[in-house]
Motif scaffolding. Structure first.
Motif, PDB file in Angstrom:
ATOM      1  N   PRO A 188     -24.925 -22.198  -5.892  1.00 30.52           N
ATOM      2  CA  PRO A 188     -24.702 -22.438  -4.460  1.00 30.52           C
ATOM      3  C   PRO A 188     -25.524 -21.463  -3.604  1.00 30.52           C
ATOM      4  O   PRO A 188     -25.318 -20.252  -3.675  1.00 30.52           O
ATOM      5  CB  PRO A 188     -23.200 -22.192  -4.288  1.00 30.52           C
ATOM      6  CG  PRO A 188     -22.626 -22.352  -5.666  1.00 30.52           C
ATOM      7  CD  PRO A 188     -23.682 -21.841  -6.592  1.00 30.52           C
ATOM      8  N   ILE A 189     -26.451 -22.003  -2.840  1.00 31.05           N
ATOM      9  CA  ILE A 189     -27.338 -21.188  -2.002  1.00 31.05           C
ATOM     10  C   ILE A 189     -27.062 -21.494  -0.535  1.00 31.05           C
ATOM     11  O   ILE A 189     -26.671 -22.616  -0.185  1.00 31.05           O
ATOM     12  CB  ILE A 189     -28.812 -21.469  -2.350  1.00 31.05           C
ATOM     13  CG1 ILE A 189     -29.063 -21.272  -3.857  1.00 31.05           C
ATOM     14  CG2 ILE A 189     -29.743 -20.562  -1.545  1.00 31.05           C
ATOM     15  CD1 ILE A 189     -28.746 -19.888  -4.400  1.00 31.05           C
ATOM     16  N   ASP A 190     -27.266 -20.512   0.307  1.00 32.36           N
ATOM     17  CA  ASP A 190     -26.955 -20.636   1.732  1.00 32.36           C
ATOM     18  C   ASP A 190     -28.014 -21.484   2.443  1.00 32.36           C
ATOM     19  O   ASP A 190     -28.883 -20.976   3.152  1.00 32.36           O
ATOM     20  CB  ASP A 190     -26.865 -19.244   2.363  1.00 32.36           C
ATOM     21  CG  ASP A 190     -26.282 -19.281   3.769  1.00 32.36           C
ATOM     22  OD1 ASP A 190     -25.899 -20.374   4.237  1.00 32.36           O
ATOM     23  OD2 ASP A 190     -26.218 -18.212   4.412  1.00 32.36           O
ATOM     24  N   THR A 194     -25.045 -26.709   1.270  1.00 32.47           N
ATOM     25  CA  THR A 194     -23.759 -26.146   0.862  1.00 32.47           C
ATOM     26  C   THR A 194     -22.812 -25.881   2.032  1.00 32.47           C
ATOM     27  O   THR A 194     -21.813 -25.180   1.867  1.00 32.47           O
ATOM     28  CB  THR A 194     -23.954 -24.838   0.072  1.00 32.47           C
ATOM     29  OG1 THR A 194     -24.560 -23.854   0.915  1.00 32.47           O
ATOM     30  CG2 THR A 194     -24.816 -25.079  -1.158  1.00 32.47           C
ATOM     31  N   GLU A 206     -16.773 -27.616  -0.345  1.00 32.83           N
ATOM     32  CA  GLU A 206     -17.482 -26.398   0.067  1.00 32.83           C
ATOM     33  C   GLU A 206     -16.698 -25.161  -0.345  1.00 32.83           C
ATOM     34  O   GLU A 206     -17.256 -24.206  -0.897  1.00 32.83           O
ATOM     35  CB  GLU A 206     -17.702 -26.391   1.573  1.00 32.83           C
ATOM     36  CG  GLU A 206     -18.417 -25.136   2.066  1.00 32.83           C
ATOM     37  CD  GLU A 206     -18.530 -25.066   3.579  1.00 32.83           C
ATOM     38  OE1 GLU A 206     -18.985 -24.019   4.076  1.00 32.83           O
ATOM     39  OE2 GLU A 206     -18.165 -26.048   4.262  1.00 32.83           O
ATOM     40  N   THR A 209     -16.789 -24.724  -4.117  1.00 31.92           N
ATOM     41  CA  THR A 209     -18.138 -24.370  -4.556  1.00 31.92           C
ATOM     42  C   THR A 209     -18.401 -22.882  -4.389  1.00 31.92           C
ATOM     43  O   THR A 209     -18.922 -22.221  -5.291  1.00 31.92           O
ATOM     44  CB  THR A 209     -19.189 -25.186  -3.778  1.00 31.92           C
ATOM     45  OG1 THR A 209     -19.035 -26.578  -4.097  1.00 31.92           O
ATOM     46  CG2 THR A 209     -20.600 -24.752  -4.128  1.00 31.92           C
ATOM     47  N   VAL A 210     -18.029 -22.333  -3.245  1.00 36.68           N
ATOM     48  CA  VAL A 210     -18.284 -20.911  -2.983  1.00 36.68           C
ATOM     49  C   VAL A 210     -17.314 -20.028  -3.761  1.00 36.68           C
ATOM     50  O   VAL A 210     -17.707 -19.022  -4.367  1.00 36.68           O
ATOM     51  CB  VAL A 210     -18.204 -20.618  -1.474  1.00 36.68           C
ATOM     52  CG1 VAL A 210     -18.406 -19.127  -1.207  1.00 36.68           C
ATOM     53  CG2 VAL A 210     -19.259 -21.426  -0.720  1.00 36.68           C
ATOM     54  N   ARG A 217     -19.899 -15.300  -3.290  1.00 37.04           N
ATOM     55  CA  ARG A 217     -20.679 -15.693  -2.118  1.00 37.04           C
ATOM     56  C   ARG A 217     -21.773 -16.664  -2.513  1.00 37.04           C
ATOM     57  O   ARG A 217     -22.075 -16.840  -3.695  1.00 37.04           O
ATOM     58  CB  ARG A 217     -21.312 -14.467  -1.458  1.00 37.04           C
ATOM     59  CG  ARG A 217     -22.346 -13.743  -2.343  1.00 37.04           C
ATOM     60  CD  ARG A 217     -23.083 -12.654  -1.572  1.00 37.04           C
ATOM     61  NE  ARG A 217     -24.001 -11.889  -2.398  1.00 37.04           N
ATOM     62  CZ  ARG A 217     -25.267 -12.232  -2.659  1.00 37.04           C
ATOM     63  NH1 ARG A 217     -25.774 -13.362  -2.154  1.00 37.04           N
ATOM     64  NH2 ARG A 217     -26.036 -11.466  -3.413  1.00 37.04           N
ATOM     65  N   ARG A 218     -22.381 -17.270  -1.507  1.00 40.40           N
ATOM     66  CA  ARG A 218     -23.608 -18.028  -1.728  1.00 40.40           C
ATOM     67  C   ARG A 218     -24.765 -17.059  -1.965  1.00 40.40           C
ATOM     68  O   ARG A 218     -24.763 -15.928  -1.476  1.00 40.40           O
ATOM     69  CB  ARG A 218     -23.949 -18.888  -0.503  1.00 40.40           C
ATOM     70  CG  ARG A 218     -22.959 -19.985  -0.161  1.00 40.40           C
ATOM     71  CD  ARG A 218     -23.367 -20.616   1.160  1.00 40.40           C
ATOM     72  NE  ARG A 218     -22.530 -21.741   1.542  1.00 40.40           N
ATOM     73  CZ  ARG A 218     -21.389 -21.636   2.213  1.00 40.40           C
ATOM     74  NH1 ARG A 218     -20.947 -20.436   2.576  1.00 40.40           N
ATOM     75  NH2 ARG A 218     -20.692 -22.720   2.530  1.00 40.40           N
ATOM     76  N   ASP A 247     -27.495 -17.908  -9.860  1.00 35.76           N
ATOM     77  CA  ASP A 247     -26.278 -18.643  -9.538  1.00 35.76           C
ATOM     78  C   ASP A 247     -25.042 -17.774  -9.338  1.00 35.76           C
ATOM     79  O   ASP A 247     -23.926 -18.287  -9.268  1.00 35.76           O
ATOM     80  CB  ASP A 247     -25.995 -19.674 -10.638  1.00 35.76           C
ATOM     81  CG  ASP A 247     -25.715 -19.029 -11.993  1.00 35.76           C
ATOM     82  OD1 ASP A 247     -25.754 -17.780 -12.087  1.00 35.76           O
ATOM     83  OD2 ASP A 247     -25.445 -19.765 -12.952  1.00 35.76           O
ATOM     84  N   GLU A 268     -24.150 -11.298   2.176  1.00 35.57           N
ATOM     85  CA  GLU A 268     -25.477 -11.601   1.675  1.00 35.57           C
ATOM     86  C   GLU A 268     -26.442 -10.467   2.010  1.00 35.57           C
ATOM     87  O   GLU A 268     -26.367  -9.883   3.086  1.00 35.57           O
ATOM     88  CB  GLU A 268     -25.998 -12.902   2.303  1.00 35.57           C
ATOM     89  CG  GLU A 268     -25.162 -14.121   1.950  1.00 35.57           C
ATOM     90  CD  GLU A 268     -25.664 -15.381   2.631  1.00 35.57           C
ATOM     91  OE1 GLU A 268     -26.668 -15.298   3.366  1.00 35.57           O
ATOM     92  OE2 GLU A 268     -25.044 -16.448   2.447  1.00 35.57           O
TER      93      GLU A 268
END
Length: 295
Positions: A188-190, A194, A206, A209-210, A217-218, A247, A268
């Motif tokens: 999951p990337i920002d 996502t 969502e 996933t996070v 975190r993403r 990941d 992040e």
């Protein structure tokens, strides 16, 4: 420190938004001349302008590289502009829908075949004669979903599994020519994909996933681009047929362990790149492609 891609020429497909923008800017920052590739509505021109303004070398190519003729024209433009080709990044891809398979839109599946699979096939095929001359390399976008499978995005994971297996076979096939082939598998990337406001995920998906990321975190587009940079560089001269997962630990532990991460570790990292298009990207079927994927 010597710039790691000094004197090299790279093509980055899907290079105008999301992870692709970060790869394009990271490669240019490290000395590569970059052909930034995207569809007509993608902000490839803006990314090129930003690279040039920062002192890098870049040019734009727009077109549907899921077709043989356009893919060949794309590669030819890179060679004509910059004299050779050292790196192909197959980053182009789409994420247009989420649902259980019996309700999953057939058109969305066909759209992913076109943009996730055909693009990698045609671009790799067109680039290989030039990469064999330079002993260059190909790096393609896999996914943690291609490794593990993910509910409600089962067809998407299938397209990424194809890319990852394709890359392994191609790595063995092309080793005798000195061409390396690898994959990067983001979790999951920002990016737009996502966030429920900009992609096909609903609020529950969502959240899961996070929270399913052990690091809580993403990831950022730049964190993914850093791995592409290593694989593209001569530092990875003995790496081929590999998939590097970026990941946050998802492929090691698919759980809600991210809930246990303290808030200060969920922030992040700032990174070095100025990314204007990380929340752009193809998260729905283009109107002009509706009804045309099977023709």
């Amino acid at each position: 420190m010597t710039r790691r891609l000094e004197g090299k020429v790279a093509i980055v497909t899907g290079g105008g938004a999301g992870i692709g923008e970060a790869i394009s800017k990271k490669f240019a920052r490290e000395g590569a001349a970059v052909l930034v590739v995207g569809l007509a509505e993608d902000p490839v021109g803006e990314v090129v302008e930003e690279i040039v303004a920062a002192g890098g070398r870049a040019a734009a190519f727009t077109g549907d590289i899921s077709t043989q003729a356009t893919a060949e024209a794309c590669v030819q433009q890179a060679v004509e502009l910059f004299g050779k080709l050292d790196v192909l990044v197959n980053n182009a891809g789409v994420f247009p829908a989420t649902d259980e398979l019996d309700k999953y839109p057939v058109e969305a599946f066909e759209y992913m075949i076109k943009n996730n699979i055909y693009t990698a096939f045609h671009m790799s095929r067109a680039a290989l004669p030039y990469l064999q001359k330079t002993r260059g390399n190909i790096i393609s976008a896999g996914s943690e979903a291609g490794q593990m499978g993910s509910p409600n995005i089962t067809p998407y994971g299938g397209t990424k599994a194809w890319v990852m297996t394709f890359s392994k076979g191609l790595a063995v096939e092309q080793a005798k020519y000195g061409v390396r082939v690898n994959c990067v598998g983001p979790g999951p990337i920002d990016t737009a994909w996502t966030h429920k406001e900009t992609g096909p995920m609903d609020k529950k998906m969502e959240k899961n996933t996070v929270e399913g990321v052990p690091m809580g975190r993403r990831g950022t587009p730049e964190e993914v681009a850093n791995v592409y940079l290593f694989l593209a560089s001569d530092e990875a001269s003995y790496v081929t047929g590999a998939t590097y997962f970026v990941d946050g630990g998802v492929t090691s532990s698919k759980s809600l362990s991210g809930e246990e991460v303290p808030s200060e570790l969920k922030k992040e990292p700032a990174g070095e790149l100025v990314l204007s298009h990380s929340q752009d990207g193809h998260a729905e079927i283009r109107p002009q492609d509706t009804g045309h994927m099977s023709s």
